[in-house]
Every structure is written in C-alpha cells, then in structure tokens.
Enzyme design. Structure first.
Site, PDB file in Angstrom:
ATOM      1  N   GLY A 124       0.781  -1.239   0.000  1.00 34.16           N
ATOM      2  CA  GLY A 124       0.000   0.000   0.000  1.00 34.16           C
ATOM      3  C   GLY A 124       0.807   1.281   0.000  1.00 34.16           C
ATOM      4  CG  MET A 140      -1.403  -8.075  -6.244  1.00 35.46           C
ATOM      5  SD  MET A 140      -0.607  -7.227  -7.640  1.00 35.46           S
ATOM      6  CE  MET A 140       0.316  -8.582  -8.344  1.00 35.46           C
ATOM      7  NE  ARG A 141      -8.122 -12.785  -6.831  1.00 38.96           N
ATOM      8  CZ  ARG A 141      -7.728 -14.063  -6.842  1.00 38.96           C
ATOM      9  NH1 ARG A 141      -6.531 -14.379  -6.384  1.00 38.96           N
ATOM     10  NH2 ARG A 141      -8.507 -15.004  -7.298  1.00 38.96           N
ATOM     11  CG  LEU A 194     -10.948  -5.859 -11.077  1.00 37.93           C
ATOM     12  CD1 LEU A 194     -10.791  -4.343 -11.140  1.00 37.93           C
ATOM     13  CD2 LEU A 194     -11.789  -6.270  -9.870  1.00 37.93           C
ATOM     14  CG  ASN A 217      -3.927  -0.408 -12.641  1.00 32.86           C
ATOM     15  OD1 ASN A 217      -3.716  -0.666 -11.446  1.00 32.86           O
ATOM     16  ND2 ASN A 217      -3.261  -1.007 -13.615  1.00 32.86           N
ATOM     17  CG  HIS A 264       1.373  -1.419 -15.467  1.00 30.65           C
ATOM     18  ND1 HIS A 264       1.131  -2.682 -14.966  1.00 30.65           N
ATOM     19  CD2 HIS A 264       2.351  -1.551 -16.398  1.00 30.65           C
ATOM     20  CE1 HIS A 264       1.945  -3.542 -15.575  1.00 30.65           C
ATOM     21  NE2 HIS A 264       2.686  -2.890 -16.446  1.00 30.65           N
ATOM     22  CG  ASP A 316      -1.501  -4.108 -16.853  1.00 30.08           C
ATOM     23  OD1 ASP A 316      -2.092  -3.603 -15.874  1.00 30.08           O
ATOM     24  OD2 ASP A 316      -0.704  -5.053 -16.751  1.00 30.08           O
ATOM     25  CB  ALA A 358       8.228   7.810 -11.078  1.00 26.86           C
ATOM     26  CD  GLU A 359       4.624   2.417  -9.182  1.00 30.67           C
ATOM     27  OE1 GLU A 359       3.579   2.102  -8.594  1.00 30.67           O
ATOM     28  OE2 GLU A 359       5.522   1.604  -9.422  1.00 30.67           O
TER      29      GLU A 359
HETATM   30  C1  GRF Z   1       3.107  -0.810  -7.629  1.00 36.30           C
HETATM   31  O1  GRF Z   1       4.347  -0.936  -8.278  1.00 36.30           O
HETATM   32  C2  GRF Z   1       2.005  -0.623  -8.631  1.00 36.30           C
HETATM   33  O2  GRF Z   1       2.392   0.091  -9.760  1.00 36.30           O
HETATM   34  C3  GRF Z   1       1.679  -2.040  -9.019  1.00 36.30           C
HETATM   35  O3  GRF Z   1       1.792  -2.774  -7.832  1.00 36.30           O
HETATM   36  C4  GRF Z   1       2.705  -2.120  -6.954  1.00 36.30           C
HETATM   37  C5  GRF Z   1       1.967  -1.884  -5.681  1.00 36.30           C
HETATM   38  O4  GRF Z   1       2.797  -1.340  -4.676  1.00 36.30           O
HETATM   39  N1  GRF Z   1       0.367  -2.099  -9.635  1.00 36.30           N
HETATM   40  P1  GRF Z   1       2.132  -0.693  -3.391  1.00 36.30           P
HETATM   41  O5  GRF Z   1       1.243  -1.756  -2.758  1.00 36.30           O
HETATM   42  O6  GRF Z   1       1.363   0.513  -3.803  1.00 36.30           O
HETATM   43  O7  GRF Z   1       3.282  -0.349  -2.493  1.00 36.30           O
END
Ligand code: GRF
Length: 224
Positions: A14, A92-93, A95, A109, A111, A147, A175-176
């Site tokens: 998270g 991680m499921r 949909l 989402n 990615h 994706d 970056a995320e």
């Molecule tokens: C992230 O790298 C996200 O892009 C991918 O799963 C990872 C989740 O990491 N979909 P977190 O649980 O947000 O730390």
C-alpha cells in the site's frame, strides 16, 4: 466544493495508497478517500488506512464461490461508502469485464511501466532484459483487457547500467508516488476526461505541491 469520493483497492504493502492518503490530507486536495478495500486480511495497506482514520475493510475472494460474487460484494461496499471513483493500487486480482464496465471511466490503475510496453508482472526485470533505456509508470483508466485503457499520465525513469530489478523498482516507485496523486487531482478537478478512448487534459499546468514535473526534460540516451 465537494471532494470526489474515492475507493482504493489494495492487496499488499500500500505505498501508493499512502501517497494518495498523504495527498488527500491537504484540505484543498479535490478528492478524499472514503473507503479502502483489500482482498487480503494481512495487507499492510489496511494498517496505513486505519492509522489515517480511513474506513477500511477486507473482502476476500476466498469467501465467494466465484468472481462475480466477490466483485458484487466489493461493489456493495463501494456504493455504500458513496464512492465515485475507484483507484487500483497494487490490487492483484484481475477484474471481470462486468465490474470494469460498471465502473466505466470511474476506475483507474497505476502500472509500473510505460504502457503499452511491459503489461503484466515483473515489469522491471523484463525492461532490463529488453535493454530499453527508459521505463516508468502509467496511470490509466481501466478497460477489460489487462493493463489497457486511456492513459492519464506517464512518468519516465531512465534505466542505469548498474540497475537490477530492485533498484529500478525503487526509483519507479518514487515516480509512482508522484504520479498517482497528480492523476487523481486532474480527474477530480474534471481536467482529465476520457474523450473517444483518449484522455484530454484541460487547463494550465498544475502547480499543486503533489505535482511532479509532468513534462520531464527530454532525455537522450546515449547523449547526443
Ligand atoms: C506498484 O508498483 C504498482 O504500480 C503495481 O503494484 C505495486 C503496488 O505497490 N500495480 P504498493 O502496494 O502501492 O506499495
């Protein structure tokens, strides 16, 4: 102005959820997290939500005979919390198209690659293996195919000679954490909208504190 009510779906650590929690902690941020749902009871993200005083619940896929049943339970919880936009954050499921269509243009989402390259898992190892010079992350509206969907924004991360999948993942994650709050902000302000399967962004460049450089300097590699 009312803030957009967001539901965040997680399965694990998270850290992206945390980035959204931190952004929403600013009263001027145009969205608020109304509910965090995890399909795993031991997801650390649940702890992050509780610490922030955000309603959090577990809907375990194991408790339902089939996927539609599991997703109906998530729908019920999201609707009961008044959720208007769902953010997948390490959920991680896969949909079903039924769920995705019910949340059409209201489901995003993040990615860890520059889509459409490297869909699926192990993106960092695969990017290194492919000898690409840049990778990054993508925030996109969700469509039934994995994706895929209209792209809201991307951030570019160079791949270094010294990188392994872990060091690269760490930099992409930074970056995320900038990208997801910014994408949410643009959507919540009504500035990022899907038009004909593309996202149109309106208005001047944002200057909020959550803002990364949306237009990174063009990087040439090798340098000209
Ligand atoms: C992230 O790298 C996200 O892009 C991918 O799963 C990872 C989740 O990491 N979909 P977190 O649980 O947000 O730390």
């Amino acid at each position: 102005m009312a803030r957009l009510k967001v539901g965040v779906l997680i399965s694990g650590r998270g850290s992206n959820l945390q980035a959204l929690i931190d952004a929403c902690a600013d009263p001027d941020f145009p969205a608020e997290i109304a509910l965090v749902l995890s399909n795993k009871a031991d997801a650390y993200g649940l702890e992050r939500a509780r610490r922030a005083g955000i309603p959090a619940a577990v809907v375990s896929h194991r408790d339902y005979a089939d996927k539609p049943g599991f997703e109906a339970a998530m729908d019920e919880a999201l609707n009961a919390a008044g959720v208007e936009l769902v953010c997948l954050a390490g959920f991680m499921r896969l949909l079903t198209s039924g769920f995705v269509e019910r949340w059409h243009d209201k489901l995003i989402n993040i990615h860890p690659s520059l889509l459409p390259a490297f869909k699926g898992l192990d993106t960092h190892a695969r990017a290194i293996e492919a000898s690409v010079r840049f990778t990054g992350c993508t925030v996109h509206f969700v469509r039934p195919a994995m994706d895929e969907g209209p792209i809201v924004l991307q951030a570019v991360v160079p791949i270094l000679e010294s990188d392994d999948s872990h060091s690269l993942a760490d930099r992409v994650l930074v970056a995320e954490h900038r990208s997801y709050p910014l994408a949410l902000k643009l959507i919540a302000e009504g500035r990022a909208r899907v038009e004909g399967e593309r996202v149109a962004i309106s208005g001047s460049p944002t200057t909020a504190s959550t803002t990364p450089s949306t237009a990174p300097e063009p990087l040439l590699n090798p340098p000209a």
